[in-house]
Each structure stands twice: as C-alpha cells, then as structure tokens.
Design a protein around this motif. Sequence first.
Motif, PDB file in Angstrom:
ATOM      1  N   SER A  71      14.804  -8.906  11.370  1.00 59.98           N
ATOM      2  CA  SER A  71      14.112  -7.588  11.097  1.00 59.98           C
ATOM      3  C   SER A  71      14.906  -6.516  11.486  1.00 59.98           C
ATOM      4  CB  SER A  71      12.761  -7.392  12.051  1.00 59.98           C
ATOM      5  OG  SER A  71      11.952  -8.246  11.511  1.00 59.98           O
ATOM      6  N   ILE A  72      15.688  -6.328  12.537  1.00 57.57           N
ATOM      7  CA  ILE A  72      16.645  -5.669  13.080  1.00 57.57           C
ATOM      8  C   ILE A  72      18.000  -5.341  12.081  1.00 57.57           C
ATOM      9  CG2 ILE A  72      18.540  -4.630  14.532  1.00 57.57           C
ATOM     10  CD1 ILE A  72      16.473  -5.499  16.594  1.00 57.57           C
ATOM     11  N   ILE A  73      18.455  -6.513  11.455  1.00 60.48           N
ATOM     12  CA  ILE A  73      19.463  -6.454  10.385  1.00 60.48           C
ATOM     13  C   ILE A  73      18.985  -5.769   9.196  1.00 60.48           C
ATOM     14  CG2 ILE A  73      20.960  -8.109   9.053  1.00 60.48           C
ATOM     15  CD1 ILE A  73      21.221  -9.811  11.370  1.00 60.48           C
ATOM     16  N   CYS A  74      17.749  -6.239   8.641  1.00 62.53           N
ATOM     17  CA  CYS A  74      17.026  -5.748   7.384  1.00 62.53           C
ATOM     18  C   CYS A  74      17.208  -4.284   7.490  1.00 62.53           C
ATOM     19  CB  CYS A  74      15.861  -6.449   7.070  1.00 62.53           C
ATOM     20  SG  CYS A  74      16.024  -8.146   6.639  1.00 62.53           S
ATOM     21  N   ILE A  75      16.623  -3.769   8.589  1.00 62.02           N
ATOM     22  CA  ILE A  75      16.434  -2.287   8.935  1.00 62.02           C
ATOM     23  C   ILE A  75      17.803  -1.486   8.507  1.00 62.02           C
ATOM     24  CG2 ILE A  75      15.749  -0.336  10.671  1.00 62.02           C
ATOM     25  CD1 ILE A  75      13.868  -2.359  11.892  1.00 62.02           C
ATOM     26  N   PHE A  76      18.767  -2.023   9.488  1.00 63.88           N
ATOM     27  CA  PHE A  76      19.898  -1.399   9.439  1.00 63.88           C
ATOM     28  C   PHE A  76      20.727  -1.438   8.071  1.00 63.88           C
ATOM     29  CE2 PHE A  76      19.266  -1.589  14.318  1.00 63.88           C
ATOM     30  CZ  PHE A  76      19.458   0.007  14.495  1.00 63.88           C
ATOM     31  N   ALA A  77      20.528  -2.714   7.401  1.00 64.36           N
ATOM     32  CA  ALA A  77      21.139  -2.799   6.379  1.00 64.36           C
ATOM     33  C   ALA A  77      20.538  -2.059   5.126  1.00 64.36           C
ATOM     34  CB  ALA A  77      21.228  -4.159   6.070  1.00 64.36           C
ATOM     35  N   SER A  78      19.314  -1.942   5.121  1.00 64.89           N
ATOM     36  CA  SER A  78      18.469  -1.211   4.120  1.00 64.89           C
ATOM     37  C   SER A  78      18.050   0.269   4.099  1.00 64.89           C
ATOM     38  CB  SER A  78      17.370  -2.385   3.592  1.00 64.89           C
ATOM     39  OG  SER A  78      16.446  -2.217   4.482  1.00 64.89           O
ATOM     40  N   ARG A  79      17.826   0.450   5.150  1.00 60.72           N
ATOM     41  CA  ARG A  79      16.980   1.796   5.478  1.00 60.72           C
ATOM     42  C   ARG A  79      18.112   3.082   4.828  1.00 60.72           C
ATOM     43  NH1 ARG A  79      12.468   4.233   5.224  1.00 60.72           N
ATOM     44  NH2 ARG A  79      12.246   5.925   6.527  1.00 60.72           N
ATOM     45  N   PRO A  80      19.419   2.842   5.313  1.00 61.11           N
ATOM     46  CA  PRO A  80      20.123   4.075   4.531  1.00 61.11           C
ATOM     47  C   PRO A  80      20.120   4.119   3.176  1.00 61.11           C
ATOM     48  CG  PRO A  80      21.534   3.050   6.347  1.00 61.11           C
ATOM     49  CD  PRO A  80      20.184   2.267   6.208  1.00 61.11           C
ATOM     50  N   LEU A  81      20.195   2.930   2.371  1.00 63.74           N
ATOM     51  CA  LEU A  81      19.858   2.994   1.057  1.00 63.74           C
ATOM     52  C   LEU A  81      18.605   3.361   0.581  1.00 63.74           C
ATOM     53  CD1 LEU A  81      21.891  -0.534   0.429  1.00 63.74           C
ATOM     54  CD2 LEU A  81      22.634   1.874  -0.119  1.00 63.74           C
ATOM     55  N   ALA A  82      17.617   2.928   1.345  1.00 63.91           N
ATOM     56  CA  ALA A  82      16.341   3.392   1.021  1.00 63.91           C
ATOM     57  C   ALA A  82      16.032   4.879   1.018  1.00 63.91           C
ATOM     58  CB  ALA A  82      15.269   2.516   1.714  1.00 63.91           C
ATOM     59  N   ILE A 110       0.920  -1.010   0.179  1.00 63.11           N
ATOM     60  CA  ILE A 110      -0.039   0.109  -0.039  1.00 63.11           C
ATOM     61  C   ILE A 110       0.860   1.223  -0.001  1.00 63.11           C
ATOM     62  CG2 ILE A 110      -1.735   1.368   1.577  1.00 63.11           C
ATOM     63  CD1 ILE A 110      -2.706  -1.332   2.345  1.00 63.11           C
ATOM     64  N   THR A 111       1.900   1.276   0.723  1.00 62.98           N
ATOM     65  CA  THR A 111       2.735   2.560   0.849  1.00 62.98           C
ATOM     66  C   THR A 111       3.945   2.700  -0.208  1.00 62.98           C
ATOM     67  OG1 THR A 111       4.161   1.475   2.562  1.00 62.98           O
ATOM     68  CG2 THR A 111       2.361   2.625   3.547  1.00 62.98           C
ATOM     69  N   ILE A 112       4.458   1.600  -0.606  1.00 57.50           N
ATOM     70  CA  ILE A 112       5.461   1.608  -1.406  1.00 57.50           C
ATOM     71  C   ILE A 112       6.644   2.413  -0.924  1.00 57.50           C
ATOM     72  CG2 ILE A 112       6.327   1.594  -3.781  1.00 57.50           C
ATOM     73  CD1 ILE A 112       3.199   1.560  -4.565  1.00 57.50           C
ATOM     74  N   ASP A 113       6.984   2.433   0.396  1.00 59.88           N
ATOM     75  CA  ASP A 113       7.770   3.645   0.768  1.00 59.88           C
ATOM     76  C   ASP A 113       8.880   2.793   1.795  1.00 59.88           C
ATOM     77  OD1 ASP A 113       9.105   5.811   0.819  1.00 59.88           O
ATOM     78  OD2 ASP A 113       8.013   6.567   2.366  1.00 59.88           O
ATOM     79  N   LEU A 114       9.097   1.416   1.727  1.00 55.44           N
ATOM     80  CA  LEU A 114       9.955   0.718   2.536  1.00 55.44           C
ATOM     81  C   LEU A 114       9.524   0.967   3.973  1.00 55.44           C
ATOM     82  CD1 LEU A 114      13.316   0.453   0.562  1.00 55.44           C
ATOM     83  CD2 LEU A 114      11.434  -1.387   0.541  1.00 55.44           C
ATOM     84  N   VAL A 115       8.350   0.597   4.521  1.00 56.49           N
ATOM     85  CA  VAL A 115       8.097   0.926   5.967  1.00 56.49           C
ATOM     86  C   VAL A 115       7.738  -0.250   6.457  1.00 56.49           C
ATOM     87  CG1 VAL A 115       7.208   3.293   5.565  1.00 56.49           C
ATOM     88  CG2 VAL A 115       5.551   1.368   5.544  1.00 56.49           C
ATOM     89  N   SER A 116       7.741  -1.456   6.251  1.00 58.59           N
ATOM     90  CA  SER A 116       7.595  -2.757   6.917  1.00 58.59           C
ATOM     91  C   SER A 116       8.089  -3.867   6.143  1.00 58.59           C
ATOM     92  CB  SER A 116       5.788  -2.871   7.037  1.00 58.59           C
ATOM     93  OG  SER A 116       5.250  -3.087   5.709  1.00 58.59           O
ATOM     94  N   ILE A 117       8.813  -3.888   5.097  1.00 60.99           N
ATOM     95  CA  ILE A 117       9.443  -4.856   4.282  1.00 60.99           C
ATOM     96  C   ILE A 117      10.346  -5.768   5.207  1.00 60.99           C
ATOM     97  CG2 ILE A 117      11.537  -3.598   3.500  1.00 60.99           C
ATOM     98  CD1 ILE A 117       9.360  -6.344   1.531  1.00 60.99           C
ATOM     99  N   TRP A 118      10.981  -4.890   6.142  1.00 58.14           N
ATOM    100  CA  TRP A 118      11.687  -5.858   7.067  1.00 58.14           C
ATOM    101  C   TRP A 118      11.081  -6.846   8.069  1.00 58.14           C
ATOM    102  CZ3 TRP A 118      11.411  -0.429   7.751  1.00 58.14           C
ATOM    103  CH2 TRP A 118      12.314   0.543   6.907  1.00 58.14           C
ATOM    104  N   PHE A 119       9.956  -6.507   8.642  1.00 60.91           N
ATOM    105  CA  PHE A 119       9.134  -7.188   9.247  1.00 60.91           C
ATOM    106  C   PHE A 119       8.378  -8.295   8.538  1.00 60.91           C
ATOM    107  CE2 PHE A 119       8.736  -2.896  10.964  1.00 60.91           C
ATOM    108  CZ  PHE A 119       9.298  -3.184  12.190  1.00 60.91           C
ATOM    109  N   THR A 120       8.260  -8.173   7.058  1.00 62.26           N
ATOM    110  CA  THR A 120       7.944  -9.261   6.244  1.00 62.26           C
ATOM    111  C   THR A 120       9.030 -10.255   6.116  1.00 62.26           C
ATOM    112  OG1 THR A 120       6.834  -7.671   4.847  1.00 62.26           O
ATOM    113  CG2 THR A 120       7.102  -9.778   3.989  1.00 62.26           C
TER     114      THR A 120
END
Length: 141
Positions: free
Chosen positions: A55-66, A18-28
């Motif tokens: 989830s934490i690893i995905c957040i810290f690995a991808s959020r800066p890139l996103a 719905i958001t297409i803004d990388l807000v919950s992909i890490w929890f998926t």
Amino acid sequence: MLWIWLGITIIAAAIELITIDLVSIWFTIGGIGALIAYALGLSQTIQIVVFVILSIICIFASRPLAKKYLKTQTVSTNYDRVIGQHGLVLKRIDADTRGEVKVLSTQWSASSLDNSTLEVGDYCEILAVEGAHLVVKKINK
C-alpha cells in the motif's frame, strides 16, 4: 484472515469506484497482495507486512502522478487571465470609492492597491482579483 483481506479489498475498491479520485486504490492493491500471501499460506504477520508495504509503495509511486493528471477539484473560470494586464479607468477610483476599469473588453469594479486616486482615462495594471473586483495600481503610459 481471508475474510478480513477480502473485506478490506472490496471496501477499498467500492470507495474507489464511488469517488473516482484515487483515494483508496492503493489499499485495494495491498489487500490483493495480502490475499495472495494468505493463499500461499504465509503467516498473519507476513500478510500484514505485505499489505502495509504494498500500500505504501503504491501511494508513493502513484499519488504524485494522480495529483498531476487528475485535477478534479479545480474549477477554472478564467478570471485570473486579467492579472498582469493593463486596463483603462472608466470611473474614478479613490480611497473611499470603487471605480470601474475596462480590461480585455470587459468592465470590472476596481479599487486601488494603495488607496491612491486614479482618474478617468488613466491606465492601470491589474494586480489581483478579490471577490468580484480588481485591485489595480496606476501606471504611466
């Protein structure tokens, strides 16, 4: 636990679609990892740890890139391109009255930074854009 992990995964994926803004992909991704841990017959504690750590690893690995590559909230109007440019005063600017400045072939309403007076024909430097007018200071040219 199967239904909990499946629910978390589906809800997080739906929010992401719905958001297409990388807000919950890490929890998926964390939910998928927990589902795999469940399928392997690991304990609930291990499943929760897998979910949280993944989830934490995905957040810290991808959020800066996103944040770097997905700037969806920024609306550029190009008004800031006038900052630092020099303009010509077309209408007198003083402490009580906004004047007019021509910069980059466009006329703008303008006020002086320090409430000094700029006469018609003076040159100024554009320091900022505040609302729909420029903040300028006199330069000697």
